[in-house]
Scaffold this motif. Structure first.
Motif, PDB file in Angstrom:
ATOM      1  N   GLN A 162       0.913  -1.185   0.178  1.00 32.04           N
ATOM      2  CA  GLN A 162      -0.123   0.032   0.059  1.00 32.04           C
ATOM      3  C   GLN A 162       0.870   1.241   0.090  1.00 32.04           C
ATOM      4  O   GLN A 162       0.488   2.016  -0.645  1.00 32.04           O
ATOM      5  CB  GLN A 162      -0.919   0.017   1.135  1.00 32.04           C
ATOM      6  CG  GLN A 162      -2.016   1.130   1.141  1.00 32.04           C
ATOM      7  CD  GLN A 162      -2.747   1.176   2.459  1.00 32.04           C
ATOM      8  OE1 GLN A 162      -2.556   0.457   3.441  1.00 32.04           O
ATOM      9  NE2 GLN A 162      -3.859   1.966   2.573  1.00 32.04           N
ATOM     10  N   GLN A 163       2.033   1.391   0.919  1.00 34.06           N
ATOM     11  CA  GLN A 163       2.906   2.281   0.941  1.00 34.06           C
ATOM     12  C   GLN A 163       3.547   2.622  -0.587  1.00 34.06           C
ATOM     13  O   GLN A 163       3.524   3.826  -0.969  1.00 34.06           O
ATOM     14  CB  GLN A 163       4.019   2.055   1.771  1.00 34.06           C
ATOM     15  CG  GLN A 163       4.868   3.252   2.197  1.00 34.06           C
ATOM     16  CD  GLN A 163       6.093   3.007   3.084  1.00 34.06           C
ATOM     17  OE1 GLN A 163       6.054   2.018   3.723  1.00 34.06           O
ATOM     18  NE2 GLN A 163       6.534   3.931   3.684  1.00 34.06           N
ATOM     19  N   THR A 166       0.928   4.046  -3.035  1.00 31.59           N
ATOM     20  CA  THR A 166       0.880   5.552  -2.769  1.00 31.59           C
ATOM     21  C   THR A 166       1.882   6.335  -3.125  1.00 31.59           C
ATOM     22  O   THR A 166       1.518   7.393  -3.795  1.00 31.59           O
ATOM     23  CB  THR A 166       0.460   5.505  -1.257  1.00 31.59           C
ATOM     24  OG1 THR A 166      -0.619   4.791  -0.883  1.00 31.59           O
ATOM     25  CG2 THR A 166       0.203   7.062  -0.824  1.00 31.59           C
ATOM     26  N   GLN A 167       3.258   5.793  -3.024  1.00 33.19           N
ATOM     27  CA  GLN A 167       4.376   6.569  -3.354  1.00 33.19           C
ATOM     28  C   GLN A 167       4.405   6.788  -5.018  1.00 33.19           C
ATOM     29  O   GLN A 167       4.585   7.699  -5.628  1.00 33.19           O
ATOM     30  CB  GLN A 167       5.535   5.909  -2.808  1.00 33.19           C
ATOM     31  CG  GLN A 167       5.940   6.330  -1.479  1.00 33.19           C
ATOM     32  CD  GLN A 167       6.957   5.562  -1.100  1.00 33.19           C
ATOM     33  OE1 GLN A 167       7.787   4.830  -1.821  1.00 33.19           O
ATOM     34  NE2 GLN A 167       7.371   5.863   0.402  1.00 33.19           N
ATOM     35  N   ALA A 170       1.608   9.020  -5.802  1.00 32.72           N
ATOM     36  CA  ALA A 170       1.946  10.386  -5.556  1.00 32.72           C
ATOM     37  C   ALA A 170       3.222  11.035  -6.502  1.00 32.72           C
ATOM     38  O   ALA A 170       3.042  12.168  -6.821  1.00 32.72           O
ATOM     39  CB  ALA A 170       2.618  10.520  -4.087  1.00 32.72           C
TER      40      ALA A 170
END
Length: 192
Positions: A162-163, A166-167, A170
């Motif tokens: 998930q991280q 997301t990165q 982004a």
């Protein structure tokens, strides 16, 4: 010296493989011997009574008793006979109900009692092994710890994925604004 290390690692690997398959092979042997007793009793009682329920229950009870006594050694049980016996009885009762249900369904579908019983018990082999391995002769805390570890590792993995996602979004999402796409330069005819 290099050859000795290589041979040693091969021997250790072979011992690991043998150790991992030894329990399932011993379980298979104990299951086959108790199954042979079960089929003999089942077919004999069926010939005498003509029914399915009583022969299945009696044959399963006798084979489960034989199987329990052998599997105490297979799984190197260190629990008390009473505690493991009660757990075994619960697992055996569940497997017996499943065995009767599927055997009877097979007979009603036109299979012979023998073939329906073989098919059913072959299907329940893994269920029975896992039940005995974890619930009867295994230490419940070990199974619980393994489940907790799995859930923790899975949760950590999902959080990392998930991280990363997301990165990625982004970093790259601002580059894909409507003004920067080829679609922004297409002029569509407007309705009159």
């Amino acid at each position: 010296m290099q050859k000795t290390t290589g041979i040693h690692s091969i021997c250790v690997s072979a011992q690991t493989v043998v150790h991992r398959i030894a329990r399932p092979v011993r379980y298979l042997a104990s299951s086959l011997s108790s199954t042979a007793a079960e089929y003999t009793i089942l077919l004999t009682l069926n010939a005498i009574t003509g029914g399915v329920f009583v022969p299945v229950v009696i044959a399963r009870t006798i084979s489960c008793t034989i199987n329990y006594l052998m599997n105490r050694k297979v799984f190197a049980s260190q629990g008390s006979v009473i505690r493991t016996g009660i757990r075994y009885a619960i697992v055996a009762a569940v497997v017996m109900m499943l065995s009767y249900t599927f055997t009877n369904a097979g007979v009603m579908a036109g299979l012979s009692l023998w073939s329906a019983s073989v098919l059913t018990n072959s299907s329940l082999f893994i269920v029975n092994y896992l039940g005995q391995s974890f619930l009867v002769f295994g230490r419940p805390y070990d199974a619980l710890d393994r489940a907790r570890t799995f859930i923790k590792n899975y949760s950590t993995f999902i959080a990392k994925v998930q991280q990363q996602v997301t990165q990625i979004f982004a970093c790259h999402l601002p580059k894909f604004s409507v003004e920067n796409t080829a679609l922004a330069h297409i002029h569509l005819p407007q309705a009159a």
